[in-house]
Design a protein around this motif. Structure first.
Motif, short mmCIF file in Angstrom:
data_model
loop_
_atom_site.label_atom_id
_atom_site.label_comp_id
_atom_site.label_asym_id
_atom_site.label_seq_id
_atom_site.Cartn_x
_atom_site.Cartn_y
_atom_site.Cartn_z
N TYR A 169 -19.76 -5.93 -43.11
CA TYR A 169 -18.54 -6.02 -42.33
C TYR A 169 -17.80 -7.32 -42.67
O TYR A 169 -18.41 -8.37 -42.89
CB TYR A 169 -18.85 -6.00 -40.84
N THR A 170 -16.47 -7.24 -42.69
CA THR A 170 -15.65 -8.43 -42.88
C THR A 170 -14.33 -8.21 -42.17
O THR A 170 -13.93 -7.07 -41.89
CB THR A 170 -15.41 -8.72 -44.37
N GLU A 171 -13.64 -9.31 -41.88
CA GLU A 171 -12.32 -9.20 -41.26
C GLU A 171 -11.44 -10.35 -41.71
O GLU A 171 -11.93 -11.43 -42.03
CB GLU A 171 -12.43 -9.20 -39.73
N SER A 172 -10.16 -10.09 -41.77
CA SER A 172 -9.20 -11.13 -42.17
C SER A 172 -8.73 -11.88 -40.93
O SER A 172 -8.81 -11.38 -39.81
CB SER A 172 -8.00 -10.49 -42.88
N GLU A 173 -8.24 -13.08 -41.13
CA GLU A 173 -7.73 -13.88 -40.03
C GLU A 173 -6.23 -13.63 -39.87
O GLU A 173 -5.59 -13.02 -40.69
CB GLU A 173 -8.00 -15.36 -40.28
#
Length: 212
Positions: free
Chosen positions: A165-169
């Motif tokens: 999992y990853t997410e952008s700011e």
């Protein structure tokens, strides 16, 4: 008030004779006794309208906070557990080797698809869009037997499958979840667009686990 009335009746000119009162003292006493009651001794009624308005304002603010807080947390309104998109709507070109999403956190207004070359061969891309342009983009790709694929982001579990999992700011945070189920590689990307409702890592995993 009765005592004051009696005192006024007694305060005649003869009351002051032989008492040692000066003319000035006599006039001051008579003026005070026969004058109207001072406003400083009147009892003012407290206004009840202002507290009522304050209470109504507080209640309205609390209701708005509960509604928007519940929406953001998935308690009220759009949430990841609402089955708003049925598996029977899966695109025919996907084939039986792929599972497809069955729960989406918004009403699906538009579905589009395309085929493109992915890092491990041909990939099918399906995009679901909601009324406020919120978007879920899914990538479906078959892996060749023996493909050594390392998932380098935050490791997670989607059911019994390995994933990351990853997410952008930024104000419109984009969440991305990738996982492997059998020989199929799935990637799901969520973009809140104008809705302002972001999804957490747990939200994304719950949606991925709805694939059937």
């Amino acid at each position: 008030m009765d005592e004051l009335k009696s005192l006024r009746g007694l305060m005649k000119e003869e009351t002051f004779k032989g008492r040692g009162f000066t003319e000035k003292m006599r006039e001051n006493i008579l003026n005070e006794v026969h004058s109207k009651p001072s406003k400083s001794f009147s009892i003012s009624k407290k206004p009840v309208f202002a507290p009522v308005l304050s209470f109504l304002f507080f209640a309205a603010c609390l209701s708005i906070f509960v509604y928007f807080g519940g929406t953001q947390l998935g308690i009220i309104g759009n949430n990841a557990s609402a089955p708003l998109y049925e598996a029977s709507d899966r695109p025919e070109f996907l084939g039986k080797e792929f599972k497809f999403i069955t729960k989406v956190p918004f009403n699906v207004k538009n579905v589009s698809s395309e085929a493109k070359e992915g890092p491990y061969g041909n990939a099918q891309i399906v995009t679901l869009m909601g009324p406020e342009k919120q978007t879920i983009t899914m990538s479906f790709q078959l892996l060749e037997p023996g493909t050594d694929l390392s998932l380098s982001q935050d490791p997670v579990k989607v059911g019994s499958s390995k994933g990351s999992y990853t997410e952008s700011e930024g104000p419109l945070k984009t969440s991305i979840l990738t996982w492997i189920d059998g020989e199929a590689l799935y990637e799901m990307k969520y973009m809140p667009a104008r809705s302002g409702i972001t999804l957490t890592k747990d939200d994304m995993i719950k949606i991925a686990e709805s694939f059937r």
